[in-house]
Design an enzyme around this catalytic site. Structure first.
Site, short mmCIF file in Angstrom:
data_model
loop_
_atom_site.label_atom_id
_atom_site.label_comp_id
_atom_site.label_asym_id
_atom_site.label_seq_id
_atom_site.Cartn_x
_atom_site.Cartn_y
_atom_site.Cartn_z
N SER A 1 -116.12 24.32 0.70
CA SER A 1 -117.10 23.69 -0.20
C SER A 1 -116.49 22.83 -1.29
O SER A 1 -117.23 22.24 -2.08
CB SER A 1 -117.99 24.76 -0.82
OG SER A 1 -118.91 25.25 0.14
N LYS B 1 -117.88 19.40 -1.61
CA LYS B 1 -119.06 19.06 -2.41
C LYS B 1 -118.70 18.28 -3.67
O LYS B 1 -119.59 17.67 -4.29
CB LYS B 1 -119.83 20.33 -2.75
CG LYS B 1 -120.51 20.94 -1.53
CD LYS B 1 -121.01 22.35 -1.78
CE LYS B 1 -121.65 22.90 -0.50
NZ LYS B 1 -121.73 24.36 -0.48
N SER C 1 -122.95 26.53 -5.20
CA SER C 1 -122.45 25.89 -3.98
C SER C 1 -123.53 25.80 -2.91
O SER C 1 -123.29 26.10 -1.74
CB SER C 1 -121.23 26.65 -3.44
OG SER C 1 -120.46 25.84 -2.58
N LYS D 1 -114.33 23.22 -8.75
CA LYS D 1 -115.13 23.71 -7.63
C LYS D 1 -114.34 24.65 -6.72
O LYS D 1 -113.18 24.39 -6.41
CB LYS D 1 -115.63 22.52 -6.79
CG LYS D 1 -116.56 22.91 -5.64
CD LYS D 1 -117.94 23.27 -6.13
CE LYS D 1 -118.87 23.76 -5.03
NZ LYS D 1 -118.48 25.10 -4.50
#
Length: 300
Positions: A71, A74, A132, A249
């Site tokens: 993720s 993202k 997320s 992140k």
């Protein structure tokens, strides 16, 4: 006859001469160098750290090795959205059943968006980056891609992600998904993801989102009433455990293992880094902490 004043001058000169002699005798001609900072050992398969001010490398381990990114993908999803011209963060997006079905089919991380609710682009970005949410990622790709069908819009959006990667100099990166659930060709490197984070952090809205620990969205239901969503909590534990953290992140998955793209600022200095394929969520945070401490120690 030597006056008191002349005597003081002579004694001072003698002292200076003796000191200089002692320094020369000891072979010390310059200031002693600062004690070397020990290079840390991390569990992650690869890692990279750089000084955000000049992009200078501070640490590297397998930094150009292509790996699944989970993720952390993202970050690019958000960067593409936030780079749109005439972006209206308060524009509303209606949540489609396809987004919910996608979450179920992939057992994916979710922002728990409700089908039929109207959610702002700003809220979707928080839902993307904090819990997320792959449903939020799908909604954004559908909204900001171009095409007459959802599949075409998503494909176009992923194309924008790859174009943006090239503009950032991410030469060892390819995206084939909007959220990291790839189709076999979604990869990047620790160095490239660090470049991505550094560029994304230039955007004030991005900075505001990724440093937020918790966010509560109020959406509009099908009937026009207001729904208060359960709070979205940021998966980046460094925001609470490491002073000065400003983002960025997490990522995880069967192939990606445990990843973290991170950034922190102390004493006016900012360092940005990435660890990929660490062994657990707690260890990736420990890896990042080691690199941050090392980076700040090197910068002094």
């Amino acid at each position: 006859m030597i006056t008191a004043t002349k005597g003081i001058r002579i004694r001072r000169a003698a002292t200076v001469a003796m000191t200089a002699g002692a320094v020369l005798a000891g072979g010390v001609l310059t200031a002693a160098p600062a004690q070397a900072v020990a290079t840390p050992t991390i569990a992650a398969k690869t890692g990279y750290l750089m000084n955000n001010a000049n992009s200078a490398k501070l640490y590297g381990k397998g930094m150009d090795t292509k790996l699944s990114t989970g993720s952390t993908t993202k970050i690019m999803t958000a960067a593409v959205v936030l780079s749109q011209s005439n972006l209206n963060l308060d524009a509303k997006v209606t949540i489609q059943k396809a987004y919910s079905d996608y979450i179920v089919a992939n057992t994916a991380s979710s922002a728990r968006l409700i089908v039929g609710d109207k959610v702002t682009v700003r809220q979707l970005l928080y839902g993307l980056m904090l819990p997320s949410g792959c449903d939020a990622a799908y909604a954004l790709a559908d909204k900001f891609g171009t095409g007459s069908t959802r599949a075409a819009r998503v494909k176009n959006f992923i194309g924008k992600m790859n174009t943006k990667a090239k503009s950032f100099g991410m030469t060892n990166t390819k995206f084939d998904s909007f959220d990291g659930i790839g189709n076999g060709s979604n990869y990047s490197t620790a160095k490239d993801l660090t470049k991505l984070a550094s560029n994304a952090l230039k955007n004030a809205n991005f900075r505001a989102i990724v440093k937020t620990k918790s966010y509560t969205a109020k959406t509009i239901t099908k009937t026009g009433t207001t729904r208060t969503m359960a709070a979205w909590v940021n998966t980046n534990t460094l925001l609470s455990s490491y002073s000065g953290t400003i983002g960025v992140k997490t990522g995880s998955g069967p192939q990606a293992k445990y990843c973290l793209v991170f950034a922190a600022t102390r004493n006016g200095k900012t360092v940005v880094g990435t660890v990929l394929a660490s062994t657990s969520a707690s260890v990736r945070a420990s890896d990042a902490t080691k690199l941050l401490n090392y980076g700040f120690a090197k910068l002094g």
